[in-house]
Design a protein around this motif. Structure first.
Motif, PDB file in Angstrom:
ATOM      1  N   ILE A 146      -2.336  10.398  -5.509  1.00  0.00           N
ATOM      2  CA  ILE A 146      -3.790  10.049  -5.926  1.00  0.00           C
ATOM      3  C   ILE A 146      -4.585  10.969  -5.063  1.00  0.00           C
ATOM      4  N   ASN A 147      -4.094  10.851  -3.630  1.00  0.00           N
ATOM      5  CA  ASN A 147      -5.120  11.499  -2.610  1.00  0.00           C
ATOM      6  C   ASN A 147      -5.116  12.967  -2.884  1.00  0.00           C
ATOM      7  N   ASN A 204       0.174   5.363  -9.572  1.00  0.00           N
ATOM      8  CA  ASN A 204      -0.116   4.112  -8.433  1.00  0.00           C
ATOM      9  C   ASN A 204       0.158   4.844  -7.311  1.00  0.00           C
ATOM     10  N   ASP A 205       0.773   5.840  -6.986  1.00  0.00           N
ATOM     11  CA  ASP A 205       1.172   6.248  -5.757  1.00  0.00           C
ATOM     12  C   ASP A 205      -0.018   6.786  -5.028  1.00  0.00           C
ATOM     13  N   HIS A 206      -0.305   6.463  -3.837  1.00  0.00           N
ATOM     14  CA  HIS A 206      -1.407   6.747  -2.978  1.00  0.00           C
ATOM     15  C   HIS A 206      -1.397   8.156  -2.648  1.00  0.00           C
ATOM     16  N   GLU A 207      -0.157   8.523  -2.136  1.00  0.00           N
ATOM     17  CA  GLU A 207      -0.072   9.989  -1.774  1.00  0.00           C
ATOM     18  C   GLU A 207      -0.418  10.709  -2.842  1.00  0.00           C
ATOM     19  N   PHE A 260      -1.086  11.384   4.823  1.00  0.00           N
ATOM     20  CA  PHE A 260      -1.775  10.933   3.348  1.00  0.00           C
ATOM     21  C   PHE A 260      -2.999  11.475   3.331  1.00  0.00           C
ATOM     22  N   THR A 307      -3.770   1.930   6.517  1.00  0.00           N
ATOM     23  CA  THR A 307      -3.311   0.418   6.713  1.00  0.00           C
ATOM     24  C   THR A 307      -2.089   0.575   7.437  1.00  0.00           C
ATOM     25  N   ASN A 361       0.807  -1.346   0.044  1.00  0.00           N
ATOM     26  CA  ASN A 361       0.061  -0.047  -0.122  1.00  0.00           C
ATOM     27  C   ASN A 361       0.830   1.114   0.131  1.00  0.00           C
ATOM     28  N   ASP A 362       2.105   1.070   0.474  1.00  0.00           N
ATOM     29  CA  ASP A 362       3.163   2.194   0.368  1.00  0.00           C
ATOM     30  C   ASP A 362       4.391   1.819  -0.145  1.00  0.00           C
ATOM     31  N   ASP A 395      -0.433   5.920   6.052  1.00  0.00           N
ATOM     32  CA  ASP A 395      -1.772   5.412   5.433  1.00  0.00           C
ATOM     33  C   ASP A 395      -2.574   4.760   6.385  1.00  0.00           C
TER      34      ASP A 395
END
Length: 548
Positions: free
Chosen positions: A387-388, A382-385, A142, A164, A57-58, A162
């Motif tokens: 995209i958020n 792909n990076d959550h940071e 995040f 998670t 997830n990270d 995150d």
């Protein structure tokens, strides 16, 4: 002088370095296949970002099992082979270690969820609701609240990152002993040190009060950054692991003042070897806000670098020098020119870094002038940071085109593009479909660069050689020249045997500067450099290192 102070570290982001089996993800055997390349470059240490078992997830900084290599990267036997092959080439291995938090899939956290009485429950930071809401107003890195409610326990757990990735409770001595045992396991494998992720966040204020939000930085970090027991905990790690194994250690110390960084890295305190700090790579944050189309002033950049140089040197601290890493967009795209003056810009940044006091870091691709991704669609990320951040920008009324431009400038995904090895499909990174789409409009690769005259790779080799053989670059005092100059960064390194002058033109215009007489050219990023009496004429993005 400690041996590692004159060496250069090369950071590998394994997922994007070299794939050996065609699954589109870089792996350990891919790294082994490129060790001769790194030996030719001349580096002395490799820093590997996390390769432990993780849900990803990270991108591996969410560790599910500290004792296992994630199968996507290979086996423990592969890792042991990497250690052996690196050591044969006199290259040390530094592993990334995440001790502030784990994945929620970690065995410890799965046990913690079972009940408040479970012995692992206190391995994490839990709080009861306050008036039916979060225990405080801290914000996750995040985005959103730093707290996650678990109805079955009627409690919140803290996640500074995150959701998670729950934070560990370092006040618990049993947790600390578990961590020391795990670190010793890797030491026994024969590794040479650790890079410690967000290590200055492991000690939280006991009462955990609300933050003020008076500035964008008042988001809770005032009560967990460089917290009350952090030095005590790190010294304990030193006594248990780092000291006995003669480890090289580097702490990631975001939002840390110089006074604290000195404490972390002064050898008399027995904590860390060196400090990663980020003030200089936040110079284009608008009012402290990362997710903006930021501009920077060279005088601000040089002021920050200079302050750290002077004060760390004066008080026994030691810097980790870098422009790029897996969490930063490419400096060549950010601070210089990655098109017309691409080679000159890459060399300029390298020279400025290697002339400073500290241990220089090369992030994979720096040595061939890799640049930002310039993705044009959020679906490419792909990076959550990232995209958020994009979604938050859109929710705040920023139009999509501007939001994408902001990500093109600031997203850490820029640094995670697959390594560009040759002219084959996907630059020779993989025979399969890469986990992150590479650039198809960039013709730079290792293969091409190595064939170029006066190339960036060889320039790095020259700088690495100078670091090993010029004592003044290790122990020389630092002096900034002309602090108000917004075009040319000029500084000196001085010891009792001589002086080195570095001058770097951060503009696309010719610049003339006066210098003292008696200097000879040591290295430059252009051909045909001439010193004319007391004047140096610097072409666009030209940099010179002079000596007397």
């Amino acid at each position: 002088m400690r041996e590692w102070q004159k060496e250069t570290v090369y950071q590998i982001y394994p997922r994007s370095f070299q794939d050996s089996n065609g699954d589109g993800i870089g792996d350990i055997n891919g790294i082994i296949s490129r060790l001769d390349y790194l030996q030719k470059l001349g580096i002395g240490l490799i820093w590997l970002t996390p390769m432990y078992r993780s849900p990803g997830n990270d991108n591996g900084y969410d560790i599910a099992d500290y004792y296992q290599i994630d199968p996507v990267f290979g086996t423990m036997e592969d890792f042991e082979n990497l250690l052996n092959e690196a050591h044969k080439r006199n290259i040390k291995i530094i592993m990334d270690m995440v001790l502030n938090h784990t994945s929620n899939e970690n065995h410890w956290f799965q046990e913690a969820l079972k009940s408040k009485d479970n012995p692992y429950h206190d391995f994490y930071i839990w709080k009861d609701p306050v008036d039916g809401h979060e225990p405080n107003n801290w914000v996750s890195k995040f985005s959103g609240s730093a707290w996650k409610y678990v109805p079955e326990l009627d409690q919140y757990y803290l996640h500074l990152y995150d959701v998670t990735m729950p934070d560990l409770n370092w006040r618990n001595e049993k947790l600390r002993n578990k961590i020391f045992k795990m670190l010793k396991y890797w030491a026994a494998k024969g590794i040479d040190g650790f890079r410690l992720d967000v290590i200055n966040n492991i000690s939280k204020a006991k009462d955990m009060p609300d933050d003020t939000f008076a500035t964008p930085l008042d988001d809770g970090r005032n009560f967990y950054t460089n917290g009350p027991h952090v030095h005590e905990y790190i010294h304990e790690m030193y006594e248990e692991v780092f000291g006995p194994h003669n480890f090289v250690t580097v702490g990631e110390l975001s939002s840390t003042p110089i006074s604290e960084a000195i404490k972390y890295t002064n050898p008399k305190r027995q904590e860390l070897s060196m400090a990663f700090t980020f003030h200089h790579v936040k110079v284009d944050y608008t009012n402290g806000n990362k997710w903006t189309l930021g501009q920077y002033k060279l005088s601000d950049l040089t002021r920050i670098l200079s302050e750290w140089q002077v004060k760390m040197n004066a008080h026994g601290g030691w810097n980790a020098l870098f422009w790029n890493n897996h969490d930063q967009p490419r400096a060549i795209s950010r601070f210089t020119n990655d098109t017309k003056y691409r080679d000159q810009s890459a060399k300029l940044l390298a020279m400025v870094e290697f002339g400073l006091q500290g241990t220089p870091y090369i992030y994979q691709g720096d040595e061939i002038a890799m640049k930002n991704a310039y993705f044009t669609d959020i679906k490419q990320y792909n990076d959550h940071e990232s995209i958020n951040a994009y979604n938050e920008l859109i929710d705040n009324g920023v139009d999509k085109n501007k939001a994408i431009k902001i990500l093109q400038q600031k997203s850490r995904e820029n640094a995670r593009l697959p390594m560009q090895w040759n002219s084959q499909p996907n630059y020779g990174f993989t025979t399969g479909q890469p986990w992150l789409k590479p650039l198809h409009h960039d013709d730079y690769s290792v293969e091409k660069v190595l064939k170029m005259k006066n190339n960036v790779f060889d320039f790095y080799r020259a700088l690495i050689f100078l670091r090993k053989h010029k004592q003044i670059l290790i122990n020389g005092q630092y002096k900034l020249l002309n602090s108000q100059d917004n075009s040319v960064y000029s500084y000196e390194r001085i010891n009792n045997k001589g002086k080195i002058l570095v001058m770097a033109n951060f503009t696309d215009q010719v610049q003339e500067r006066k210098i003292a007489t008696g200097f000879d050219l040591l290295l430059g990023n252009y051909e045909g450099i001439e010193l004319n009496n007391e004047t140096v004429t610097l072409r666009p993005y030209e940099s010179v290192m002079l000596e007397k």
